[in-house]
Design a protein around this motif. Structure first.
Motif, PDB file in Angstrom:
ATOM      1  N   THR A  34    -119.773  26.068 133.110  1.00 30.76           N
ATOM      2  CA  THR A  34    -120.051  25.347 134.351  1.00 30.76           C
ATOM      3  C   THR A  34    -118.751  25.092 135.108  1.00 30.76           C
ATOM      4  OG1 THR A  34    -121.948  24.245 133.335  1.00 30.76           O
ATOM      5  CG2 THR A  34    -121.064  23.249 135.329  1.00 30.76           C
ATOM      6  N   VAL A  35    -118.778  25.418 136.392  1.00 34.77           N
ATOM      7  CA  VAL A  35    -117.673  25.079 137.287  1.00 34.77           C
ATOM      8  C   VAL A  35    -118.188  23.988 138.215  1.00 34.77           C
ATOM      9  CG1 VAL A  35    -116.151  25.878 139.124  1.00 34.77           C
ATOM     10  CG2 VAL A  35    -116.641  27.363 137.181  1.00 34.77           C
ATOM     11  N   THR A  36    -117.485  22.864 138.248  1.00 34.95           N
ATOM     12  CA  THR A  36    -117.866  21.754 139.122  1.00 34.95           C
ATOM     13  C   THR A  36    -116.928  21.720 140.304  1.00 34.95           C
ATOM     14  OG1 THR A  36    -118.668  20.493 137.206  1.00 34.95           O
ATOM     15  CG2 THR A  36    -118.240  19.269 139.245  1.00 34.95           C
ATOM     16  N   ILE A  37    -117.503  21.786 141.501  1.00 35.83           N
ATOM     17  CA  ILE A  37    -116.694  21.630 142.705  1.00 35.83           C
ATOM     18  C   ILE A  37    -117.037  20.278 143.326  1.00 35.83           C
ATOM     19  CG2 ILE A  37    -116.420  24.102 143.117  1.00 35.83           C
ATOM     20  CD1 ILE A  37    -118.565  23.915 145.287  1.00 35.83           C
ATOM     21  N   SER A  38    -116.015  19.613 143.839  1.00 33.82           N
ATOM     22  CA  SER A  38    -116.250  18.270 144.372  1.00 33.82           C
ATOM     23  C   SER A  38    -115.133  17.868 145.341  1.00 33.82           C
ATOM     24  CB  SER A  38    -116.312  17.252 143.226  1.00 33.82           C
ATOM     25  OG  SER A  38    -115.074  17.207 142.538  1.00 33.82           O
ATOM     26  N   ASN A  39    -115.420  16.807 146.074  1.00 31.53           N
ATOM     27  CA  ASN A  39    -114.443  16.213 146.969  1.00 31.53           C
ATOM     28  C   ASN A  39    -114.617  14.703 146.899  1.00 31.53           C
ATOM     29  OD1 ASN A  39    -112.381  16.068 148.855  1.00 31.53           O
ATOM     30  ND2 ASN A  39    -113.797  16.062 150.565  1.00 31.53           N
TER      31      ASN A  39
ATOM     32  N   ASP B 239    -104.104  24.980 157.026  1.00 32.26           N
ATOM     33  CA  ASP B 239    -104.589  25.882 155.994  1.00 32.26           C
ATOM     34  C   ASP B 239    -105.985  25.429 155.582  1.00 32.26           C
ATOM     35  OD1 ASP B 239    -102.228  27.440 155.932  1.00 32.26           O
ATOM     36  OD2 ASP B 239    -101.249  25.956 154.663  1.00 32.26           O
ATOM     37  N   LEU B 240    -106.621  26.183 154.687  1.00 28.90           N
ATOM     38  CA  LEU B 240    -107.967  25.835 154.242  1.00 28.90           C
ATOM     39  C   LEU B 240    -107.999  24.448 153.617  1.00 28.90           C
ATOM     40  CD1 LEU B 240    -109.103  29.181 152.551  1.00 28.90           C
ATOM     41  CD2 LEU B 240    -109.729  28.315 154.813  1.00 28.90           C
ATOM     42  N   LEU B 241    -109.106  23.751 153.811  1.00 32.39           N
ATOM     43  CA  LEU B 241    -109.308  22.433 153.216  1.00 32.39           C
ATOM     44  C   LEU B 241    -109.700  22.629 151.757  1.00 32.39           C
ATOM     45  CD1 LEU B 241    -109.390  19.380 153.848  1.00 32.39           C
ATOM     46  CD2 LEU B 241    -111.809  19.670 154.359  1.00 32.39           C
ATOM     47  N   PHE B 242    -108.893  22.090 150.854  1.00 31.53           N
ATOM     48  CA  PHE B 242    -109.023  22.299 149.408  1.00 31.53           C
ATOM     49  C   PHE B 242    -110.009  21.306 148.802  1.00 31.53           C
ATOM     50  CE2 PHE B 242    -107.612  21.213 145.092  1.00 31.53           C
ATOM     51  CZ  PHE B 242    -107.617  22.454 144.498  1.00 31.53           C
ATOM     52  N   TYR B 243    -110.851  21.794 147.890  1.00 27.86           N
ATOM     53  CA  TYR B 243    -111.744  20.954 147.095  1.00 27.86           C
ATOM     54  C   TYR B 243    -111.392  21.135 145.619  1.00 27.86           C
ATOM     55  CZ  TYR B 243    -114.711  20.602 151.263  1.00 27.86           C
ATOM     56  OH  TYR B 243    -115.194  20.365 152.526  1.00 27.86           O
ATOM     57  N   SER B 244    -111.720  20.137 144.826  1.00 26.17           N
ATOM     58  CA  SER B 244    -111.481  20.204 143.388  1.00 26.17           C
ATOM     59  C   SER B 244    -112.457  21.187 142.749  1.00 26.17           C
ATOM     60  CB  SER B 244    -111.670  18.810 142.780  1.00 26.17           C
ATOM     61  OG  SER B 244    -111.596  18.875 141.378  1.00 26.17           O
ATOM     62  N   ALA B 245    -111.957  21.970 141.791  1.00 23.52           N
ATOM     63  CA  ALA B 245    -112.802  22.902 141.036  1.00 23.52           C
ATOM     64  C   ALA B 245    -112.352  22.874 139.579  1.00 23.52           C
ATOM     65  CB  ALA B 245    -112.690  24.318 141.598  1.00 23.52           C
TER      66      ALA B 245
ATOM     67  N   GLY C  53    -117.834  13.712 150.899  1.00 22.29           N
ATOM     68  CA  GLY C  53    -117.890  13.580 149.448  1.00 22.29           C
ATOM     69  C   GLY C  53    -119.088  14.340 148.886  1.00 22.29           C
ATOM     70  N   PHE C  54    -118.880  15.102 147.826  1.00 27.15           N
ATOM     71  CA  PHE C  54    -119.962  15.840 147.182  1.00 27.15           C
ATOM     72  C   PHE C  54    -119.538  16.214 145.767  1.00 27.15           C
ATOM     73  CE2 PHE C  54    -117.276  19.144 148.882  1.00 27.15           C
ATOM     74  CZ  PHE C  54    -117.271  20.105 147.892  1.00 27.15           C
ATOM     75  N   ARG C  55    -120.520  16.661 144.989  1.00 25.39           N
ATOM     76  CA  ARG C  55    -120.284  17.183 143.637  1.00 25.39           C
ATOM     77  C   ARG C  55    -121.389  18.188 143.368  1.00 25.39           C
ATOM     78  NH1 ARG C  55    -118.251  15.820 138.415  1.00 25.39           N
ATOM     79  NH2 ARG C  55    -119.745  16.326 136.792  1.00 25.39           N
TER      80      ARG C  55
ATOM     81  N   TYR D 248    -110.549  27.936 142.334  1.00 21.75           N
ATOM     82  CA  TYR D 248    -110.223  27.247 143.574  1.00 21.75           C
ATOM     83  C   TYR D 248    -111.478  27.173 144.423  1.00 21.75           C
ATOM     84  CZ  TYR D 248    -105.248  27.930 142.583  1.00 21.75           C
ATOM     85  OH  TYR D 248    -104.000  27.913 142.006  1.00 21.75           O
ATOM     86  N   ALA D 249    -111.599  26.077 145.163  1.00 19.04           N
ATOM     87  CA  ALA D 249    -112.718  25.903 146.092  1.00 19.04           C
ATOM     88  C   ALA D 249    -112.161  25.412 147.422  1.00 19.04           C
ATOM     89  CB  ALA D 249    -113.723  24.904 145.527  1.00 19.04           C
ATOM     90  N   PHE D 250    -112.687  25.966 148.510  1.00 13.28           N
ATOM     91  CA  PHE D 250    -112.224  25.626 149.850  1.00 13.28           C
ATOM     92  C   PHE D 250    -113.408  25.445 150.788  1.00 13.28           C
ATOM     93  CE2 PHE D 250    -108.847  28.267 147.988  1.00 13.28           C
ATOM     94  CZ  PHE D 250    -107.747  27.452 148.162  1.00 13.28           C
ATOM     95  N   GLU D 251    -113.219  24.599 151.783  1.00 15.20           N
ATOM     96  CA  GLU D 251    -114.216  24.394 152.836  1.00 15.20           C
ATOM     97  C   GLU D 251    -114.476  25.721 153.555  1.00 15.20           C
ATOM     98  OE1 GLU D 251    -116.857  23.474 155.460  1.00 15.20           O
ATOM     99  OE2 GLU D 251    -116.250  21.929 154.025  1.00 15.20           O
ATOM    100  N   ALA D 252    -115.746  25.958 153.917  1.00 12.05           N
ATOM    101  CA  ALA D 252    -116.117  27.212 154.573  1.00 12.05           C
ATOM    102  C   ALA D 252    -116.002  27.147 156.093  1.00 12.05           C
ATOM    103  CB  ALA D 252    -117.540  27.606 154.177  1.00 12.05           C
TER     104      ALA D 252
END
Length: 145
Positions: free
Chosen positions: A140-145, A128-134, A31-33, A76-80
């Motif tokens: 401001t772009v907020t990425i989170s899980n 496939d890549l692990l998707f995060y919310s963006a 979990g992050f933001r 879109y945001a994805f795990e690295a």
């Protein structure tokens, strides 16, 4: 009264999910933001469609995240970390145009869809890549899980 308990029990059973699988068995759900200010030079590439960035910040996913602007108002945001094995020394992927590549096996993934582009046809399951919310709000772009 007996019918009330029967209906209640039936509703409880039907509402329980038997799906206990993780989105990806190799990657933990962290979990992050994090807010990315598009006015800062560090995130300036996100003002243009198709220019991905790598966000290596500690606490953002497992190995950071890749963020790309895919259309006028969509990010879109994805795990690295490569989704097809446990995190290790070679699992942090690198940007290659609008894709990312895992140096462990050389697998390539699209940052527009998250899909693995070179999935082997060997009968094994690949992720496939692990998707995060963006989400965007103003500059401001907020990425989170």
């Amino acid at each position: 009264m007996k019918h009330f308990w029967t209906i209640g029990l039936l509703a409880l059973i039907l509402s329980c999910s038997s799906d206990t699988t993780n989105r990806n068995p190799y990657l933990q759900e962290v979990g992050f933001r994090l807010e990315l200010n598009l006015n800062l030079p560090l995130y300036n590439d996100l003002n243009n469609i198709g220019n991905p960035i790598y966000v290596p910040n500690n606490g953002v996913g497992t190995r950071g995240a890749f963020v790309i602007k895919s259309s006028l108002n969509t990010f879109y945001a994805f795990e690295a970390s490569c989704p097809n094995h446990a995190p290790n020394d070679c699992s942090t992927m690198t940007i290659d145009g609008q894709n990312v590549v895992c140096s462990c096996e050389g697998y390539t993934y699209s940052l527009f869809t998250g899909q693995q582009l070179d999935r082997p046809d060997d009968g094994n399951r690949y992720y496939d890549l692990l998707f995060y919310s963006a989400t965007q709000s103003g500059n401001t772009v907020t990425i989170s899980n």
